[in-house]
Design an enzyme around this catalytic site. Structure first.
Site, PDB file in Angstrom:
ATOM      1  N   ARG A  51      52.317  47.692  42.918  1.00 17.27           N
ATOM      2  CA  ARG A  51      51.539  46.571  43.441  1.00 17.27           C
ATOM      3  C   ARG A  51      52.243  45.242  43.152  1.00 17.27           C
ATOM      4  NH1 ARG A  51      46.460  45.152  45.700  1.00 17.27           N
ATOM      5  NH2 ARG A  51      45.779  47.310  45.920  1.00 17.27           N
ATOM      6  N   GLU A  91      39.179  40.981  42.792  1.00 10.54           N
ATOM      7  CA  GLU A  91      40.370  40.543  42.055  1.00 10.54           C
ATOM      8  C   GLU A  91      41.006  39.238  42.564  1.00 10.54           C
ATOM      9  OE1 GLU A  91      41.779  44.593  42.828  1.00 10.54           O
ATOM     10  OE2 GLU A  91      42.805  44.446  40.920  1.00 10.54           O
TER      11      GLU A  91
END
Ligand code: MTE
Ligand code: HPA
Ligand code: MOS
Length: 769
Positions: free
Chosen positions: A316, A720
Site C-alpha cells: 500500500r 482512514e
C-alpha cells in the site's frame, strides 16, 4: 391533515447509536460482559530479551504464587503454535525470543492482580543473541521478513539524467502506538463438547475463530467469536488481538472455566506491534517549473520480528507513492526489514500515508530548492482529468476532484494572504516563527488483497411488530458503522431508525468475514445488508402479486408504508400478513466489490474501486529556542461523496487529522539498542490531548462530493483518508523552520517533528547560512 415529514435517514446528521452510552459509561465492552461464577483471570509472562534462545522456563514459583490455578506454555498447544495471519512467524509461545515483550507463558488466577503478580516470579534462562533493532542495521545485514520488491514505470534513471534539475535526499517517518482507549481484552467461556464462546476486542472475529480452531486442532464450527463493539482498533486489532484471544482460550480449555484476559496497558504496548516506521532515499529529476520527470526511490520499513501484515502494508505504501501526483518515470526498491522488535502491523492508513509522506517531502524539497511556494509545485504535479491520469500501477483515475478541492480550500482558507502575513510576522519576530502549508490527499479504497473485498449479512424482520435485526461482519470500533448500516436499512425499508437494530457481530451468524479495515467496512457490509433486504422485499412482492393479482408490482417503502400499484399497506400489517401466509421474512445477503483486479507480481491493475480526496491547510507556530510547536489553525476540505451521516463523517475527519498530527509531531516510539521498548505508558508516550487541537479548526465536507462508482448511497468512506490531511502540519513546521534561513535553504526534518528534531533542524540550518 397533518403533514408527515418524509423520513429519510440518509444524508442526515444523527448521533452515533451508542454516543450517549459512550459518554455515560453504559456501553458494554468485552471487559464489561457479566462474568460467570468461577471466572478466572489471566496474565502473560514475556521475554526480557529481544533476541535469545529460551533455554529453560522455570515456573515453580509462579505456580505456587497466591491465587494461581494453572499455567500454560507451548507444551499445552496441540495444534498450530502460531497466530500469523498470512505467514507463520508469530508463535503464541516461541522457542526463541525474537523481541523484548514476546509472550512466553501465561497464568490463570483468582484475580487479575494475583495473575499479574505471579508472572513476575518466573525464572527464565536465556542464551542471549545479538539483536537487530534499526532499519539501517537490518538493511546492512540483509535481514528481511519477506523478499524485496522492485517496481518500475518508464525510464526513471534516464529521465533523471535528462532533467533540468536534480535533488537527492533521505527521509524518515516514525512509528506510532495505537493507544486505543480500550486495551487488548478477551473473555472465553467453555461450552459443551469442548466448544468455546470467545468474546474478543478484535477487528477480525472470523480470523480469531480460525486461529483458535487451528491452535486447538478443532473444527471452526466449534468456536464462536462475538464482538459488540471495541473501544478503538485503528488497525491494532486487525491481527494483533489474536494472541490474546488464543492464550485466553488455551487457559479456558485447560481449566474448564471461563477465563478473562484484560491486558495491563504497559504490557499491551510492549507486546503488540505498531505503525511501520519508514526510511527512504530519493533521487528526483524535475524541470524549471518543478514538474517531476523521474524518480528513483529506496523505501525500507521496520517490520519487526515477523511478516504479520507487512507485505500488504508495504504494498500500500508503494501504491501511494504518487499521492495525488502524476509520475511518469519511477523506479522503487522496497525492503521489508526484519528487526528484533514487536511485529509492526496495520495502523490507520496502512502504509499508504507513509508512502505519501515520501513524495510530499520530495515536493517540498523541490519547492524550497526553486524558492517557490510548495502549493504551486503541488498543483503543477497533480494528476489531470483527460491526460496524465494513469497511475504508476496502470490504473486510470476517473474520479479525480483534487484540483477542485485544493483550489476551493486555497480560497476559503485565505492561504495566499496568510502566507504573506506569516512572512512579515517572521521578519519581525526573532524567537517565534510561523509556518503554513497545504497538502492534498488521494487514497485508494478497497482491500488490496482482492478476495477480502466481500461481505455477508443476515437480516430478520420480526412478524409481531415489524422490527428489524441486522447482523453483518462489520465491527463497530467507534467509527459509526452500526449507525450508518442502520440508517441504510431504515431508509431502504422506509422505517424509523428506532425500528432497526444492528446486533453484535458473531461468526455463527455471518461467516467468513473480512477484518473491519481498509476503510471498507460500511461500503462492504452495508451493501451486503441491502442485498439481504432486497431478497426479503422480493418475497413480499411475490406474495402481494399473487394474493392481490397486481402485475409487475414493486413496493415503494416510505414513512412506515409500503405502496404497491394501487394498494397501500402499513409496514407492520404487511409483515404480519406475510407471516400468516408463510412468507420468509429473513434473508442472508452478500456483496463482492465489482471492477477490481490487481496483478501483484507485475504491479498492474485496478486495485481500488475509487479514491477518496481531501486537502488541508495548517498554520503552526514554533519556538526557535525550545522547538515547541503548536497548530494555530487548520482548515480541512474532505470528500465524503454523498455522506451517509455528515456528523459521523465530520467526527472521522477531525479525529483522523488529530491522530495524524500526533503521528507527525509528538508521538515518538523509542527502543534502547538492546531492543527494549522505552515508551510504553502515557508518561513516556504522548498522544494528542484536547489542548493539542488546532485553536481554529474549520472542517468541511466537500459539497460537490459524489461517488461515481456504485457504492451505497454514492458515499465515500471517511475511515482512514482524513489522517493524511495532517501532512500539512508537518510541512507547515518545516516552512516555519525554513524562515530561519530566510527561505533560502531546504531544512532537513524527519518525522515526528518533536521539539528536539525541530531544534536540531534549526541548528543545522543555522550552520549552513
Ligand atoms: N475511528 C474510531 N473512532 N476508532 C477506530 O478504531 N479505526 C480507523 C478508522 N477510524 C478507527 C476509526 C481505521 S484504521 C479504519 S480502517 C476505519 O476506521 C475502519 O472503519 P470503516 O471501514 O468503517 O471506515
Ligand atoms: N487495508 C487494511 N487491511 C488489509 C489490507 C488493506 O489494504 N489488505 C489486507 N489487509
Ligand atoms: Mo485500518 S489500518 O485498515 O484497520
Amino acid at each position: 391533515m397533518l403533514k408527515v415529514k418524509k423520513e429519510n435517514f440518509i444524508n442526515e446528521k444523527r448521533p452515533h447509536e451508542s454516543g450517549a452510552k459512550h459518554v455515560s459509561g453504559r456501553a458494554n465492552y468485552t471487559d464489561d460482559i457479566p462474568e460467570l461464577p468461577g471466572t478466572l483471570y489471566s496474565a502473560i509472562g514475556w521475554s526480557k530479551k529481544a533476541h535469545a534462545i529460551i533455554k529453560k522456563i522455570n515456573l515453580d514459583k509462579v505456580i505456587k504464587s497466591e491465587g494461581v490455578i494453572t499455567v500454560v506454555t507451548s507444551n499445552d498447544i496441540e495444534g498450530r503454535n502460531d497466530v500469523g495471519p498470512v505467514y507463520d512467524g508469530d508463535p503464541i509461545f516461541p522457542e526463541k525470543a525474537e523481541y523484548y515483550g514476546q509472550p512466553l507463558f501465561a497464568v490463570a488466577a483468582s484475580t487479575t492482580e494475583l495473575a499479574r503478580k505471579a508472572v513476575l516470579k518466573a525464572k527464565i534462562t536465556y542464551k542471549t543473541l545479538k539483536p537487530i533493532t534499526t532499519i539501517k542495521e537490518a538493511l546492512k545485514k540483509k535481514s528481511y521478513v519477506l523478499k524485496e520488491k522492485v517496481i518500475k514505470k518508464g525510464e526513471a534513471l534516464k529521465a533523471i539524467e535528462n532533467s533540468a534539475s536534480r535533488l537527492k535526499g533521505n527521509f524518515t517517518t516514525g512509528s506510532q502506538e495505537h493507544f486505543a482507549l480500550e486495551g487488548q481484552t478477551a473473555f472465553v467461556i467453555p461450552q459443551e463438547d469442548y466448544d468455546f464462546k470467545v468474546f474478543s476486542s478484535t477487528q477480525h472475529p472470523s480470523e480469531t475463530q480460525q486461529i483458535i480452531a487451528k491452535m486447538l486442532n478443532q473444527k471452526s464450527n466449534t468456536i464462536t467469536v462475538e464482538t459488540r463493539r471495541i473501544g478503538g482498533g485503528f488497525g491494532g486489532k486487525e491481527t494483533q488481538s489474536f494472541i490474546f484471544a488464543a492464550i485466553c482460550t488455551l487457559l479456558a480449555k485447560k481449566t474448564k472455566r471461563p477465563v478473562k484476559l484484560r491486558m495491563d496497558r504497559d504490557d499491551d504496548i510492549i507486546i503488540t506491534g505498531k505503525r511501520h516506521d519508514f526510511y527512504s532515499e530519493y533521487e528526483v529529476g524535475f524541470d524549471e517549473l518543478g514538474v517531476i520527470k523521474g524518480l528513483k526511490l529506496k523505501l525500507a520499513s521496520r517490520c519487526g520480528a515477523s511478516p504479520d501484515l507487512s507485505g500488504a502494508i508495504n504494498e500500500r505504501a508503494l501504491l501511494h507513492i504518487d499521492n495525488a501526483y502524476y509520475l511518469e518515470n519511477i523506479l522503487v526498491e522496497n525492503y521489508l526489514c526484519k528487526t528484533n522488535t514487536a511485529s509492526n502491523t496495520a495502523f490507520r492508513g496502512f502504509g499508504g500515508n507513509q508512502g505519501m509522506m515520501v513524495i510530499e517531502n520530495i515536493i517540498d524539497h523541490i519547492a524550497n530548492s526553486l524558492k517557490k511556494d510548495s502549493a504551486e509545485i503541488r498543483r503543477r504535479n497533480f494528476y489531470q482529468k483527460k491526460k496524465k491520469n494513469i497511475t504508476h500501477y496502470n490504473m486510470k483515475i476517473e474520479d479525480n476532484v483534487i484540483q477542485e478541492i485544493f483550489d476551493q480550500l486555497l480560497k476559503s482558507s485565505n492561504y495566499k494572504s496568510r502566507k504573506l502575513n506569516i512572512k512579515k510576522f517572521n521578519q519581525e519576530n526573532k524567537y517565534i516563527k510561523k509556518g503554513i502549508s497545504i497538502t492534498p490527499v488521494k487514497f485508494g479504497i478497497s482491500f488490496t488483497t482482492w478476495h477480502l473485498n466481500q461481505a455477508g449479512a443476515l437480516v430478520h424482520i420480526y412478524c409481531n411488530d415489524g422490527s428489524v435485526n441486522v447482523n453483518t461482519g462489520a465491527i463497530e470500533m467507534g467509527q459509526g458503522t452500526y449507525t450508518k448500516i442502520a440508517q441504510l436499512v431504515a431508509h431502504e425499508l422506509g422505517l424509523p431508525f428506532s425500528k432497526v437494530k444492528v446486533s453484535s457481530t458473531r461468526t455463527d451468524k455471518v461467516p467468513n468475514t473480512s477484518a473491519s479495515a481498509a476503510s471498507s467496512t460500511t461500503d462492504l457490509n452495508g451493501a451486503a445488508a441491502l442485498n439481504a433486504i432486497s431478497k426479503i422485499k422480493m418475497n413480499l412482492a411475490t406474495y402481494v402479486k399473487r394474493k392481490y393479482k397486481i402485475k409487475n408490482a414493486e413496493g415503494i417503502y416510505e414513512n412506515g408504508n409500503v405502496k404497491f400499484k394501487g394498494k397501500i399497506f402499513k409496514f407492520n400489517s404487511l409483515i404480519k400478513e406475510a407471516y400468516l401466509n408463510r412468507v420468509s421474512l429473513s434473508s442472508s445477503g452478500f456483496y463482492a466489490t465489482p471492477k477490481i483486479h490487481f496483478d501483484k507480481k507485475n504491479f498492474k491493475g485496478r486495485p481500488f474501486l475509487y479514491f477518496s480526496y481531501g486537502a488541508a491547510v495548517s498554520e503552526v507556530m514554533i519556538d526557535v529556542l525550545t522547538g515547541e510547536n503548536k497548530i494555530i489553525r487548520a482548515d480541512i476540505l474532505h470528500d465524503a461523496g454523498k455522506a451517509i451521516n455528515p456528523s459521523i463523517e465530520l467526527g472521522q475527519i477531525e479525529g483522523g487529522f488529530v491522530q495524524g498530527a500526533g503521528w507527525l509531531t509528538m508521538e515518538e516510539v523509542n527502543w534502547k539498542s538492546n531492543g527494549e521498548l522505552t515508551t510504553h505508558s502515557p508518561s513516556t508516550y504522548k498522544i494528542p490531548a484536547v489542548s493539542d487541537m488546532p485553536e481554529k479548526f474549520n472542517v468541511e465536507i466537500f459539497k460537490h462530493g459524489k461517488n461515481i462508482e456504485n457504492v451505497i448511497n454514492k458515499s465515500k468512506t471517511t475511515g482512514e483518508p482524513p489522517l493524511m490531511n495532517a501532512m500539512s502540519v508537518f510541512f507547515a513546521i518545516k516552512n516555519a523552520i525554513a524562515s530561519v534561513g530566510n527561505y533560502t535553504l531546504n531544512p532537513h526534518l524527519d518525522a515526528p517533528a518533536t521539539p528536539e528534531r525541530i531544534l536540531m533542524s534549526i541548528n543545522n540550518l543555522k550552520r549552513k547560512i
